[in-house]
Scaffold this motif. Structure first.
Motif, PDB file in Angstrom:
ATOM      1  N   ALA A 148       0.834  -1.200   0.000  1.00 39.79           N
ATOM      2  CA  ALA A 148       0.000   0.000   0.000  1.00 39.79           C
ATOM      3  C   ALA A 148       0.869   1.249   0.000  1.00 39.79           C
ATOM      4  CB  ALA A 148      -0.918   0.004   1.217  1.00 39.79           C
ATOM      5  N   ARG A 171      -0.324  -0.782  -4.362  1.00 35.31           N
ATOM      6  CA  ARG A 171      -1.765  -0.503  -4.309  1.00 35.31           C
ATOM      7  C   ARG A 171      -2.000   0.914  -3.785  1.00 35.31           C
ATOM      8  NH1 ARG A 171      -2.848  -3.751  -0.551  1.00 35.31           N
ATOM      9  NH2 ARG A 171      -3.364  -2.342   1.157  1.00 35.31           N
ATOM     10  N   THR A 173      -5.282   4.197  -3.492  1.00 39.84           N
ATOM     11  CA  THR A 173      -6.681   4.596  -3.643  1.00 39.84           C
ATOM     12  C   THR A 173      -6.752   5.870  -4.466  1.00 39.84           C
ATOM     13  OG1 THR A 173      -7.263   3.595  -1.515  1.00 39.84           O
ATOM     14  CG2 THR A 173      -8.785   5.234  -2.423  1.00 39.84           C
ATOM     15  N   SER A 202      -9.247  -2.420  -9.872  1.00 43.05           N
ATOM     16  CA  SER A 202      -9.376  -3.231  -8.662  1.00 43.05           C
ATOM     17  C   SER A 202      -9.514  -4.727  -8.953  1.00 43.05           C
ATOM     18  CB  SER A 202     -10.590  -2.768  -7.846  1.00 43.05           C
ATOM     19  OG  SER A 202     -11.778  -2.856  -8.625  1.00 43.05           O
ATOM     20  N   THR A 238      -9.799   1.316  -5.814  1.00 46.19           N
ATOM     21  CA  THR A 238      -8.441   0.824  -5.613  1.00 46.19           C
ATOM     22  C   THR A 238      -7.783   0.549  -6.964  1.00 46.19           C
ATOM     23  OG1 THR A 238      -9.019  -0.190  -3.494  1.00 46.19           O
ATOM     24  CG2 THR A 238      -7.045  -1.016  -4.590  1.00 46.19           C
ATOM     25  N   TYR A 240      -3.847  -0.576  -8.956  1.00 51.22           N
ATOM     26  CA  TYR A 240      -2.579  -1.270  -8.758  1.00 51.22           C
ATOM     27  C   TYR A 240      -1.575  -0.829  -9.823  1.00 51.22           C
ATOM     28  CZ  TYR A 240      -5.337  -4.424  -5.852  1.00 51.22           C
ATOM     29  OH  TYR A 240      -6.169  -4.945  -4.886  1.00 51.22           O
TER      30      TYR A 240
END
Length: 278
Positions: A148, A171, A173, A202, A238, A240
């Protein structure tokens, strides 16, 4: 390399036996050779063009030295004003660590030119930034184990596993219509990494893939290996980022800096004269 001098350096022992030859230094075209001397005696160094050509403009400088030679540094940079100790790999090193100069200033890329009072055979480049920085944490090679991160951020890492499609996955947001920039700095700082970036949603669906990004300040270099991805996020949620090497290589020298942020104001002017006169 038609029209350019492609040097090949070879070392022979006193009996004329070829001990070692080099035509490059990793991804750089100028050859570098590290030769452990096992016996006292006379040695011969030969330099020639790879295609046995010769011309008045095929000039060169040949350096023979037992001085320190750095083959890798980590991290490749640090935040401005921080106290950061970088670890070194190489030959004839008087120390395997160095404290980076991060004094606030306009120089985004700086050089280490000596170690322990001895000049380096080749200077070592590193970056100094203004964004928060973290180090990559393993395991982070799948969506489930993705590390994260919080924007804006710079991640320092090493792609360390050769011979397989290793991915570093991060990852974050995002929000709808948010513009993001993911930029790898590696090859510009001497890392052999040939970066490939992928942005996924996501579910893991690939939204954008970027390989080589054009660089306008590298002169005659024809391979720009540092990837840069720009994208406007389609929805809240989310996301990546996957980072890998396009040639499926890796190792302790495959260091990188990955900046993930919104677009940052920047400006640079480059001028390439068609000819030089004095």
């Amino acid at each position: 390399v038609p029209g350019w001098f492609q040097a090949v350096v070879t070392v022979y022992d006193a009996a004329g036996n070829k001990l070692q030859s080099s035509s490059s230094n990793s991804f750089e075209q100028d050859p570098v050779m590290v030769l452990p001397v096992e016996r006292t005696g006379e040695y011969t160094v030969e330099i020639r063009d790879a295609l046995y050509r010769g011309r008045k403009d095929f000039v060169y400088r040949l350096s023979l030295s037992d001085g320190p030679f750095v083959t890798g540094i980590f991290p490749l940079g640090a935040p401005e004003g921080s106290t950061t100790v970088a670890h070194l790999q190489g030959w004839n090193l008087p120390t395997d660590t160095v404290t980076l100069d991060t004094t606030p200033g306009p120089e985004a890329v700086r050089e280490i030119t000596s170690l322990g009072g001895r000049p380096l055979v080749l200077p070592v480049r590193y970056a100094v930034g203004t964004l928060p920085e973290i180090q990559e944490q393993e395991p982070n090679d799948t969506l489930e184990t993705a590390q994260a991160i919080t924007l804006p951020q710079v991640i320092n890492g090493i792609l360390g596993k050769p011979g397989e499609v290793e991915e570093e996955v991060f990852r974050f947001t995002g929000t709808k219509d948010q513009q993001i920039v993911a930029q790898v700095t590696a090859r510009q700082l001497g890392s052999p990494l040939d970066a490939l970036l992928q942005l996924c949603d996501s579910t893991g669906r690939v939204l954008q893939t970027e390989d080589d990004a054009p660089a306008f300040n590298v002169g005659l270099e024809t391979h720009h290996a540092d990837a840069c991805l720009q994208y406007t996020l389609p929805a809240d949620g989310t996301y990546y980022l996957k980072l890998s090497d396009t040639t499926r290589q890796g190792g302790p020298n495959f260091a990188y800096r990955l900046r993930v942020s919104t677009p940052q104001p920047d400006f640079a002017l480059y001028c390439y004269p068609s000819g030089l006169s004095g």
